[in-house]
Design an enzyme around this catalytic site. Sequence first.
Site, PDB file in Angstrom:
ATOM      1  N   HIS A 165      66.679 -10.835 -15.589  1.00 18.70           N
ATOM      2  CA  HIS A 165      65.418 -11.895 -15.429  1.00 18.70           C
ATOM      3  C   HIS A 165      66.031 -12.463 -13.803  1.00 18.70           C
ATOM      4  O   HIS A 165      67.313 -12.289 -13.552  1.00 18.70           O
ATOM      5  CB  HIS A 165      65.928 -13.125 -16.505  1.00 18.70           C
ATOM      6  CG  HIS A 165      67.583 -14.017 -16.769  1.00 18.70           C
ATOM      7  ND1 HIS A 165      67.702 -14.934 -14.801  1.00 18.70           N
ATOM      8  CD2 HIS A 165      68.065 -14.342 -16.867  1.00 18.70           C
ATOM      9  CE1 HIS A 165      68.924 -15.649 -15.351  1.00 18.70           C
ATOM     10  NE2 HIS A 165      69.443 -15.154 -16.247  1.00 18.70           N
TER      11      HIS A 165
ATOM     12  N   HIS B  48      75.885 -21.393 -13.911  1.00 20.97           N
ATOM     13  CA  HIS B  48      75.134 -22.912 -14.101  1.00 20.97           C
ATOM     14  C   HIS B  48      75.785 -23.473 -13.143  1.00 20.97           C
ATOM     15  O   HIS B  48      75.549 -24.566 -13.234  1.00 20.97           O
ATOM     16  CB  HIS B  48      74.426 -23.174 -14.647  1.00 20.97           C
ATOM     17  CG  HIS B  48      73.803 -22.493 -15.884  1.00 20.97           C
ATOM     18  ND1 HIS B  48      72.886 -23.166 -17.230  1.00 20.97           N
ATOM     19  CD2 HIS B  48      73.617 -20.873 -15.635  1.00 20.97           C
ATOM     20  CE1 HIS B  48      72.325 -21.980 -17.777  1.00 20.97           C
ATOM     21  NE2 HIS B  48      72.574 -21.051 -17.160  1.00 20.97           N
TER      22      HIS B  48
ATOM     23  N   GLU C 117      63.259 -17.275 -18.004  1.00 21.47           N
ATOM     24  CA  GLU C 117      64.309 -16.735 -18.779  1.00 21.47           C
ATOM     25  C   GLU C 117      65.188 -18.487 -19.243  1.00 21.47           C
ATOM     26  O   GLU C 117      65.632 -18.382 -19.578  1.00 21.47           O
ATOM     27  CB  GLU C 117      65.338 -15.894 -18.286  1.00 21.47           C
ATOM     28  CG  GLU C 117      66.487 -15.599 -19.603  1.00 21.47           C
ATOM     29  CD  GLU C 117      67.664 -16.297 -19.547  1.00 21.47           C
ATOM     30  OE1 GLU C 117      68.496 -16.032 -20.427  1.00 21.47           O
ATOM     31  OE2 GLU C 117      68.031 -16.652 -18.240  1.00 21.47           O
ATOM     32  N   GLU C 118      65.539 -18.535 -17.813  1.00 20.88           N
ATOM     33  CA  GLU C 118      66.841 -20.146 -17.875  1.00 20.88           C
ATOM     34  C   GLU C 118      65.931 -21.509 -18.174  1.00 20.88           C
ATOM     35  O   GLU C 118      66.555 -22.129 -18.635  1.00 20.88           O
ATOM     36  CB  GLU C 118      66.961 -20.042 -16.066  1.00 20.88           C
ATOM     37  CG  GLU C 118      68.487 -19.468 -15.817  1.00 20.88           C
ATOM     38  CD  GLU C 118      69.073 -19.035 -15.889  1.00 20.88           C
ATOM     39  OE1 GLU C 118      69.339 -20.230 -17.094  1.00 20.88           O
ATOM     40  OE2 GLU C 118      70.044 -18.886 -15.385  1.00 20.88           O
TER      41      GLU C 118
END
Length: 469
Positions: free
Chosen positions: A281, A426, A327-328
């Site tokens: 991604h 993250h 995607e996230e």
Amino acid sequence: MFKPLLSLTGGLIATMAISIAQAKPLPQEDLSVAEVLRDRALESSDAYSIVESLTVEVGPRRTGTEGDRRAVAWAQQKMKDLGFDRVYTEQIDVPRWVRGHAHAEVVSPYPQPLVVSSLGYSVATPEGGLTAEIVEFADVEALLKATPKQIKGKIAFINKRMERARTGEGYGPAVQGRSRGMRAASEKGAAALLLRSVGTDSDRFAHTGMMSIDDIENPIPALALSAPDANLLEVMLKRGTPVEVKLNVDNERLADGPSFNVIGEITGREKPEEAMIIGAHLDSWDEATGALDDGAGVAIVMETARLIAELPDRPRRTLRVVLFGAEEIGLVGAKQYVDAHRHELDNIIAVSESDFGAGKIWRFDTRLPESKFDIADQMMQLLAPLGIERGNNESYGGPDSSIFVAQGVPAFGLYQDGTDYFDYHHTPNDTLDKIDPENLRQNVAAWVVMSFLATEMEGDLGRVPTKSE
């Protein structure tokens, strides 16, 4: 920079001393080419320069931002530079959000600051912030069992620790607080949600990430709390005196807008309409440069395709690299890709994805019909020297790939060592220095074996059971 594989002619292969037993359905010649590709990747793969380019020249690329748009342009140009036969984009529609400031502090009984990060698409606090008492829950299940009276007007604090594991299996239980916590807290009348960061580190960084925001009538501010600060609140609460925290958060939800899946192909010489999809991604969170999540994956699959493109002949069917957008925030790019290409899914022979950092690959999983296990066994002959062991037949290929598998597409899974992946995941610490170039070369070596053999094989891999079966 690279020596083309022009030496891989039939005459050379016929004379090579290859220690691989003849086996069907993958012929000796294909196994020999895959072995040379593997060894070339170990010697000269330059995936590191690709991820360096992405993190330095683009940087953070959260969905719907200017960084996202730069990443799409970067990916198209990079694919062209690497020799892809066809490069194109497909638009997707994505929710957009602006991250503002996020401040938190204990105001009583022991005043001091806390390190927090807004979770994706969190709303703002009222102007001037809000102050409320903390109520602690061991996990999201405990929050779900609580009465509104226990929570109303308070800040719900989910204090679930994530367990460290090479497989990353501790992520699933811990991330439930992020995916379900805000909804549960909101429905019970909480003023806000604090969540122990979903991570395995002890650094004073908060781990951001997406929440479920659909159809919530009264969304509330939701923030991740660094592990040391979660520990601090835990100890404060054990003293038996109510703990009050002030939050001041400024975020804004925008109208939906466009992003893109970026797609590059090495076109098959005999069956161009059939394709093996290898993906990663392109988007990342905004508080770092997304080197591990998922710049490394982008580099691995792009470099895999480049090595295959340098062969004298194209593989039998198409190798399609898909850099999924958004995607996230919920696998948006993959879901919209499958919806747009539903009538073509039978032409996708298999799917796989690199989205677990840049550690060494240690396990090879599949999702194949049992009648096709011999193909995986032959692949393993070339993967085993890389330190890779055979896993199970329960692979979903990766987060985005799971959308394809749910529709019956077979999958391969090359799984990295994720022991320390969730130390950085993250956080502002997801940066290029966390990537070991040697490990990245080992990744590409494994990927090029799997990808070449899947695109070159004569037969197909059948279908796997779908969600409805």
